[in-house]
Design a protein around this motif. Structure first.
Motif, PDB file in Angstrom:
ATOM      1  N   ILE A  50       0.745  -1.283   0.171  1.00  0.00           N
ATOM      2  CA  ILE A  50      -0.139   0.017  -0.132  1.00  0.00           C
ATOM      3  C   ILE A  50       0.756   1.325  -0.065  1.00  0.00           C
ATOM      4  CG2 ILE A  50      -1.856   1.443   1.422  1.00  0.00           C
ATOM      5  CD1 ILE A  50      -2.775  -1.434   2.308  1.00  0.00           C
ATOM      6  N   ASN A  51       0.653   1.979  -0.924  1.00  0.00           N
ATOM      7  CA  ASN A  51       1.699   3.496  -1.121  1.00  0.00           C
ATOM      8  C   ASN A  51       0.590   4.587  -1.363  1.00  0.00           C
ATOM      9  OD1 ASN A  51       1.080   3.436  -3.941  1.00  0.00           O
ATOM     10  ND2 ASN A  51       2.586   1.797  -3.940  1.00  0.00           N
ATOM     11  N   ASN A  52       1.243   5.754  -1.554  1.00  0.00           N
ATOM     12  CA  ASN A  52       0.502   7.217  -1.704  1.00  0.00           C
ATOM     13  C   ASN A  52      -0.290   6.924  -3.144  1.00  0.00           C
ATOM     14  OD1 ASN A  52       1.328   7.614   0.636  1.00  0.00           O
ATOM     15  ND2 ASN A  52       2.921   9.386   0.094  1.00  0.00           N
ATOM     16  N   VAL A  53       0.153   6.037  -4.107  1.00  0.00           N
ATOM     17  CA  VAL A  53      -0.515   5.960  -5.634  1.00  0.00           C
ATOM     18  C   VAL A  53      -1.578   5.135  -5.585  1.00  0.00           C
ATOM     19  CG1 VAL A  53       0.036   5.613  -7.856  1.00  0.00           C
ATOM     20  CG2 VAL A  53       1.772   6.622  -6.646  1.00  0.00           C
ATOM     21  N   ASN A  54      -1.664   3.950  -4.759  1.00  0.00           N
ATOM     22  CA  ASN A  54      -2.371   2.913  -4.877  1.00  0.00           C
ATOM     23  C   ASN A  54      -3.588   2.906  -3.957  1.00  0.00           C
ATOM     24  OD1 ASN A  54      -1.395   1.589  -2.746  1.00  0.00           O
ATOM     25  ND2 ASN A  54      -0.220   0.042  -4.295  1.00  0.00           N
ATOM     26  N   TYR A  55      -3.534   3.578  -2.741  1.00  0.00           N
ATOM     27  CA  TYR A  55      -4.302   3.384  -1.690  1.00  0.00           C
ATOM     28  C   TYR A  55      -5.692   3.616  -1.507  1.00  0.00           C
ATOM     29  CZ  TYR A  55      -4.915   8.658  -0.872  1.00  0.00           C
ATOM     30  OH  TYR A  55      -5.538   9.794  -1.017  1.00  0.00           O
ATOM     31  N   LYS A  56      -6.094   4.433  -2.552  1.00  0.00           N
ATOM     32  CA  LYS A  56      -7.562   4.415  -2.816  1.00  0.00           C
ATOM     33  C   LYS A  56      -8.028   3.335  -4.043  1.00  0.00           C
ATOM     34  CE  LYS A  56      -8.118   9.393  -2.219  1.00  0.00           C
ATOM     35  NZ  LYS A  56      -8.766  10.630  -3.022  1.00  0.00           N
TER      36      LYS A  56
END
Length: 403
Positions: free
Chosen positions: A220-226
């Motif tokens: 989980i990272n700032n690009v895929n968290y949604k």
């Protein structure tokens, strides 16, 4: 004390497939039994360990991706300044790994054999090591970005592999490839993983076989968290297990504290952990919480693939603390992996720690794993963690929260 356990729905969904190989099933069961018994054992204070349940081999440092969350080749990874040629030159030869596995067998150890890297499929000899582990009844698994899987899929299925963990950080090319860019601009890793999974599934189906299990592994990272549920939706008909984890990392203040703590305990300064410094706080904690709660609902259903979230946090307050308070361990305050799993680095150094492997107990080029398993140095490390508690790096470590 919190402990990493396999969720009951995961057991129910994967057990019929796992029972295709009773030896593999026994190994998985014993790992869970050992976790329970370790909490009751009086040998912890002596630094002694019993059976080796997992042999984890970081078989190569070489990788064709530059994933942002990686402490090796990521944004501040500790390997970025290293010579690829020197890294390759110091690797252990495949024949030696075969010898080591057979020595484990002769000494009554039948651990799972876990290959990772770098990218393990870039190591010439990975397939042969997997086949030997399978022959010995040691469940082989691999953590891979998909490189070379399609090419070797027939042999991996025939072995059979136990689990193929494929890194999937997005439901589409744009999200995945921005999280896991290639060392070369021409790399399109999303196409690679999609082709690899399809190839393995086709061979598995042709052989009327349910192994190897296919596990998607999402950092989980700032690009895929949604987009976590989108990842699930795209791969739900292809994966047996979908794993989502809140990135392993360390903040700068804790990194400095760790260096001081480590030097007090062991007399020298560590360096590897500085490559894992990061700040992965998502811009919208509530959105991440919503995604994880939806995944939890999917996990409780008996339809679709099994879902595992590591560590098992979903409330906004918990998530905010995970990303901002490195001292908080959420009850994970005892490391059992150092009593059950061995960690071998690409150059043959054996260490109790997978990611933060400054403490070396010996080298498998000159010693067997069984000779080093309860050596004085290994016992010294275990006693330090048992008596003095965790070190700062431990609070965001897969060995603590994921093993």
């Amino acid at each position: 004390m919190s402990q990493s356990w396999v969720p009951i729905t995961t057991i129910l969904k994967t057990a019929p497939k796992l029972l295709e190989s009773p030896k593999y099933a026994k190994n998985v069961a014993m790992i869970q039994v050992d976790k329970f018994l370790r909490n009751l054992s009086k040998r912890v204070d002596e630094g002694k360990a019993n059976k080796i349940r997992q042999c984890s081999i970081r078989i190569t440092d070489v990788c064709n991706l530059r994933c942002h969350t990686c402490g090796q080749w990521g944004d501040s990874g500790f390997l970025r300044s290293c010579s690829l040629k020197e890294l390759k030159d110091h690797e252990v030869q495949p024949e030696r790994y075969v010898e080591l596995l057979n020595d484990l067998d002769r000494n009554g150890h039948h651990p799972s054999v876990y290959l990772w890297g770098g990218e393990p499929m870039l190591y010439k000899g990975s397939v042969e090591i997997i086949e030997e582990a399978a022959r010995l009844g040691m469940p082989p698994s691999i953590a891979t970005n998909g490189t070379g899987l399609a090419q070797h899929a027939q042999r991996l299925v025939e072995a059979p592999m136990f689990v193929i963990q494929i890194s999937v950080d997005g439901p589409d090319e744009a999200t995945h490839n921005s999280s896991r860019p290639g060392a070369s601009p021409s790399v399109n890793n999303f196409r690679v993983i999609s082709n690899a999974i399809d190839t393995i599934l086709e061979i598995r189906q042709n052989r009327n076989q349910r192994l190897p299990l296919i596990a998607t592994l999402t950092t989980i990272n700032n690009v895929n968290y949604k987009k976590l549920t989108d990842i699930y939706d795209v791969f739900k008909d292809k994966a047996d297990v979908c794993v989502f984890y809140l990135a392993w990392w360390i903040d700068e203040a804790s990194a400095k504290n760790h260096a001081r703590d480590f030097e007090r305990r062991f007399g020298f300064k560590p360096e590897k952990h500085f490559g894992w410094i990061g700040n992965w706080l998502p811009p919208d904690i509530n959105a991440l919480s919503d995604q994880l709660k939806k995944l939890n609902r999917l996990a409780s259903s008996m339809s679709g693939p099994a879902v595992i979230i590591m560590p098992p946090l979903s409330e906004p307050s918990e998530l905010h603390r995970y990303y901002t308070d490195h001292d908080c361990t959420f009850g994970f305050d005892k490391c059992v992996s150092i009593f059950s799993a061995v960690e071998i680095n690409s150059n043959g150094d054996m260490s109790p720690c997978r990611d933060y492997h400054d403490f070396v107990v010996g080298n498998v080029k000159g010693n067997t794993i069984t000779e080093l398993w309860n050596s004085d140095l290994y016992r010294k490390f275990r006693k330090s963690i048992s008596e003095k508690g965790l070190m700062p790096v431990c609070s965001r470590c897969c060995g603590l929260m994921g093993y």
